[in-house]
Scaffold this motif. Structure first.
Motif, short mmCIF file in Angstrom:
data_model
loop_
_atom_site.label_atom_id
_atom_site.label_comp_id
_atom_site.label_asym_id
_atom_site.label_seq_id
_atom_site.Cartn_x
_atom_site.Cartn_y
_atom_site.Cartn_z
N ARG A 222 -66.52 37.37 24.25
CA ARG A 222 -65.51 36.66 23.46
C ARG A 222 -63.91 35.95 24.72
NH1 ARG A 222 -62.21 40.20 18.47
NH2 ARG A 222 -62.54 38.71 17.45
N TYR A 223 -63.74 35.23 23.69
CA TYR A 223 -62.91 34.40 24.40
C TYR A 223 -61.62 34.28 22.97
CZ TYR A 223 -65.58 33.29 28.27
OH TYR A 223 -66.38 33.68 29.35
N ALA A 224 -59.98 34.42 23.36
CA ALA A 224 -59.09 34.72 22.70
C ALA A 224 -58.49 33.18 23.32
CB ALA A 224 -58.65 35.36 22.22
N ASP A 225 -57.43 32.96 22.29
CA ASP A 225 -55.69 32.82 23.01
C ASP A 225 -55.52 32.91 23.05
OD1 ASP A 225 -52.62 31.89 21.99
OD2 ASP A 225 -54.01 29.90 21.28
N ALA A 226 -54.76 33.02 24.85
CA ALA A 226 -53.72 34.00 25.89
C ALA A 226 -53.17 34.74 24.82
CB ALA A 226 -53.60 32.66 26.48
N ASP A 227 -52.09 34.10 24.11
CA ASP A 227 -51.46 34.90 23.09
C ASP A 227 -51.85 35.83 21.94
OD1 ASP A 227 -49.41 34.27 25.73
OD2 ASP A 227 -48.59 32.11 23.60
N ALA A 228 -53.03 35.77 22.28
CA ALA A 228 -53.65 36.39 20.36
C ALA A 228 -52.92 38.24 20.40
CB ALA A 228 -54.71 36.54 20.52
N VAL A 229 -52.95 38.74 19.72
CA VAL A 229 -51.92 40.01 19.20
C VAL A 229 -53.36 40.83 18.81
CG1 VAL A 229 -49.71 39.03 19.23
CG2 VAL A 229 -51.40 39.47 17.12
N GLU A 230 -53.12 41.72 18.72
CA GLU A 230 -54.42 42.63 17.83
C GLU A 230 -53.39 43.24 17.24
OE1 GLU A 230 -56.13 45.08 22.14
OE2 GLU A 230 -54.71 46.19 21.31
N VAL A 231 -53.68 42.81 15.61
CA VAL A 231 -53.20 43.08 14.00
C VAL A 231 -53.12 44.72 13.93
CG1 VAL A 231 -53.27 42.49 11.80
CG2 VAL A 231 -53.84 40.85 13.74
N TYR A 232 -54.86 45.48 14.35
CA TYR A 232 -54.19 47.22 14.45
C TYR A 232 -53.56 47.81 14.76
CZ TYR A 232 -57.45 45.70 17.65
OH TYR A 232 -57.66 45.82 19.69
N ASN A 233 -52.69 47.06 15.96
CA ASN A 233 -52.04 47.80 17.10
C ASN A 233 -50.72 47.58 17.23
OD1 ASN A 233 -51.77 49.92 19.14
ND2 ASN A 233 -52.44 48.01 20.77
N GLU A 234 -49.71 47.33 16.34
CA GLU A 234 -48.87 47.04 16.26
C GLU A 234 -48.58 45.19 16.82
OE1 GLU A 234 -47.02 49.88 17.69
OE2 GLU A 234 -46.71 51.58 16.58
N ARG A 235 -49.25 44.70 16.35
CA ARG A 235 -49.48 43.60 16.94
C ARG A 235 -48.78 43.26 18.02
NH1 ARG A 235 -49.77 39.46 13.03
NH2 ARG A 235 -49.25 38.47 14.59
N LYS A 236 -49.76 44.38 19.45
CA LYS A 236 -49.16 44.41 20.39
C LYS A 236 -49.85 42.92 21.51
CE LYS A 236 -47.50 48.70 21.31
NZ LYS A 236 -48.41 50.49 21.53
N PRO A 237 -49.97 42.72 22.42
CA PRO A 237 -50.83 41.53 22.88
C PRO A 237 -51.95 42.02 23.22
CG PRO A 237 -48.70 41.79 25.17
CD PRO A 237 -48.50 42.57 23.26
#
Length: 259
Positions: A222-237
């Motif tokens: 899985r690939y993502a934007d380099a600045d993607a954050v985890e919505v479920y984890n307090e928006r941590k990178p």
């Protein structure tokens, strides 16, 4: 160049990009060269055999079917994940700054007749921005007989589907199943060495492996934007190896930089 001996590098055509935006998926034929496929099969099976056994109906789907961080154990997978043709393809779809978000084996070995219900990959790990890309590279021919993937073209346009799980469900790593219309689904049949790519909101499922003689082995990246954050984890990178471009997060820039 070692990678050029193992993998087929190419850019997406404008027609393919239009089709991806409309339908939410593409199949890239022959992305692994024969030598690359052979090396990947060998390394992945060595890693699998060290940690897994044959299918056990009393074990969870995670225990039976998943081996995470396979790039830590298989050099060809690591090179494919970090420097292979999927990086450029991900960049064409997501943008110039890319990180690897997940690497794992998803194997349905013969005897594993359990289906895996309808879901979105962003349901298991919601990342923002919502342009993450799932790639499944077939290590075996995969078809309806041995549990190929099914998806609903265009279903990514529905956006994020919210599914509630309590703490017990999360702790048990239970499946996140959503409702979908099976009549709209089409099978993603591939030859070994092909890759399927699809949007993080794509509805997909897989049936059990009903073959008595054939495994269904898939490399999931899985690939993502380099600045993607985890919505479920307090928006941590989301931590992942930076494979192209740059990131505003120092922890992402440093993550697995030594590999």
């Amino acid at each position: 160049m070692e990678a050029a001996r193992l993998f087929n590098f190419r850019k997406l055509t404008e027609e393919e990009l239009v089709a991806y935006r409309e339908y939410g998926y593409l199949i890239i034929r022959g992305i692994l060269k024969p030598e690359g496929l052979k090396q990947m099969q060998t390394e992945c099976m060595e890693a699998w055999s060290r940690e897994k056994e044959s299918f056990d109906p009393d074990k969870s789907w995670l225990q039976n079917s998943l081996l995470v961080n396979i790039h830590h154990q298989a050099a060809t997978v690591r090179d494919y994940y970090f420097e292979g043709p999927l990086v450029e393809i991900a960049s064409e779809i997501i943008g110039p700054n890319i990180k690897g978000a997940t690497s794992q084996l998803t194997f349905k070995m013969k005897g594993n007749t359990r289906p895996f219900g309808w879901h979105q990959d962003n349901g298991y790990g919601e990342l923002e921005p919502y342009n993450a890309l799932t790639t499944l590279t077939a290590l075996d021919d995969t078809d309806r007989g041995n549990g190929c993937l099914w998806l609903i073209p265009g279903s990514h346009k529905e956006g994020q589907i919210r599914v509630y799980q309590d703490e017990n469900q999360k702790a048990s790593q239970s499946e996140i199943i959503v409702k979908a219309d099976d009549s709209l689904a089409i099978p993603m049949e591939m030859k070994a060495g092909d890759a399927l790519i699809f949007n993080c909101w794509m509805l997909h499922k897989s049936d059990g492996n009903m073959s008595e003689s054939r495994d269904r082995r898939i490399l999931f990246l899985r690939y993502a934007d380099a600045d993607a954050v985890e919505v479920y984890n307090e928006r941590k990178p989301r931590l992942g190896r930076l494979v192209k471009g740059q990131t505003k997060f120092k922890e992402v820039e440093a993550f697995e930089a030594e590999l």
